[in-house]
Design an enzyme around this catalytic site. Structure first.
Site, PDB file in Angstrom:
ATOM      1  N   SER A  27       0.814  -1.223   0.000  1.00 39.49           N
ATOM      2  CA  SER A  27       0.000   0.000   0.000  1.00 39.49           C
ATOM      3  C   SER A  27       0.844   1.269   0.000  1.00 39.49           C
ATOM      4  O   SER A  27       0.376   2.329  -0.434  1.00 39.49           O
ATOM      5  CB  SER A  27      -0.950   0.018   1.200  1.00 39.49           C
ATOM      6  N   LEU A  28       2.072   1.198   0.469  1.00 36.81           N
ATOM      7  CA  LEU A  28       2.931   2.376   0.424  1.00 36.81           C
ATOM      8  C   LEU A  28       3.227   2.786  -1.011  1.00 36.81           C
ATOM      9  O   LEU A  28       3.473   3.961  -1.287  1.00 36.81           O
ATOM     10  CB  LEU A  28       4.228   2.114   1.190  1.00 36.81           C
TER      11      LEU A  28
END
Length: 251
Positions: free
Chosen positions: A18-19
């Site tokens: 998700s980063l």
């Protein structure tokens, strides 16, 4: 006239969890969005970030998610940002033991050598984990990771990068060196993280700056300021015939 697909763009591929996925969020000045802007008209950026993924799952799907190879374009640069989810406590779904995490990074790097031959690689550490900030968004039974874990997995990324002789973008250390625990209510991590785990606008700005510095230092041919446009600026041609000649096609 120009033939179909005769003007194609090489690519940057950003791989991760998700980063990376959230790097496309323009409302938080996402780092992949900033990279796409920096390379507009020069290289296409492909965001292959998957929220919740760990290194094991990304390794498993990597051949299926890479852009198709063709004779017209190639991957020039790949970034890999993993470890934030692998660092979950043992017993949680996303946890991957450190030794396996290192092996997965090695395997991903090796696979990229086959799937994207000639591409440069940047390994990126996860950011430090802000425990107090995270606890404001989670109930006690949802606390699934800690600061020490993020440090251990960041160190594993550094180790694999050194072993493979590829540059490491040390986001963990860059943030940790800049926080002031005396500022704010969350040990200073709220300056770079919006929930203890994911980057806010300041964190995205920092990662973008670290990446561009690493690119310019290690791969100067990919410095966006030095790369020409694939299609020239309107200022550089006089008319359509001139444009087509510049692109190698007779009018």
């Amino acid at each position: 006239m120009l033939s179909a697909n005769s003007l194609t763009y090489d690519r940057i591929v950003c791989l991760g969890d998700s980063l990376t996925q959230r790097g496309a969020e323009v409302d938080r000045r996402g780092w992949t969005a900033q990279l796409a802007q920096a390379y507009a008209r020069r290289l296409d950026l492909v965001n292959r970030g998957f929220g919740g993924f760990n290194s094991r799952w990304l390794r498993a799907i990597l051949p299926a998610i890479m852009p198709a190879r063709d004779v017209h374009s190639r991957v020039r640069l790949a970034t890999v940002l993993l470890g934030a989810n692998d660092a979950q406590f043992a017993g949680f779904k996303c946890h991957v033991p450190l030794d396996e995490f290192r092996d997965n990074l090695r395997a991903i790097a090796a696979a990229l050598g086959v799937l994207a031959p000639g591409a440069h690689l940047l390994l990126v550490t996860p950011p430090p984990f802000g425990e107090k900030l995270y606890a404001r968004f989670k109930s006690p039974d949802e606390i699934d990771r800690g600061h020490a874990g993020s440090a251990a997995y960041a160190q594993a990324v550094r180790q694999v990068a050194a072993e493979l002789h590829v540059p490491c973008v040390d986001l963990w250390s860059a943030i940790d060196a800049r926080i002031d625990p005396a500022v704010g209510q969350d040990d200073g991590y709220d300056h770079f993280l919006h929930d203890g785990l994911h980057l806010n606008a300041n964190g995205n700005d920092l990662l973008f700056a670290l990446l561009t510095d690493a690119i310019k230092s290690n791969f100067p041919e990919l410095d966006p300021d030095a790369m020409p446009f694939v299609v020239p600026s309107f200022r550089d041609f006089d008319n359509t015939d001139h444009l087509l000649r510049m692109l190698g096609s007779p009018p």
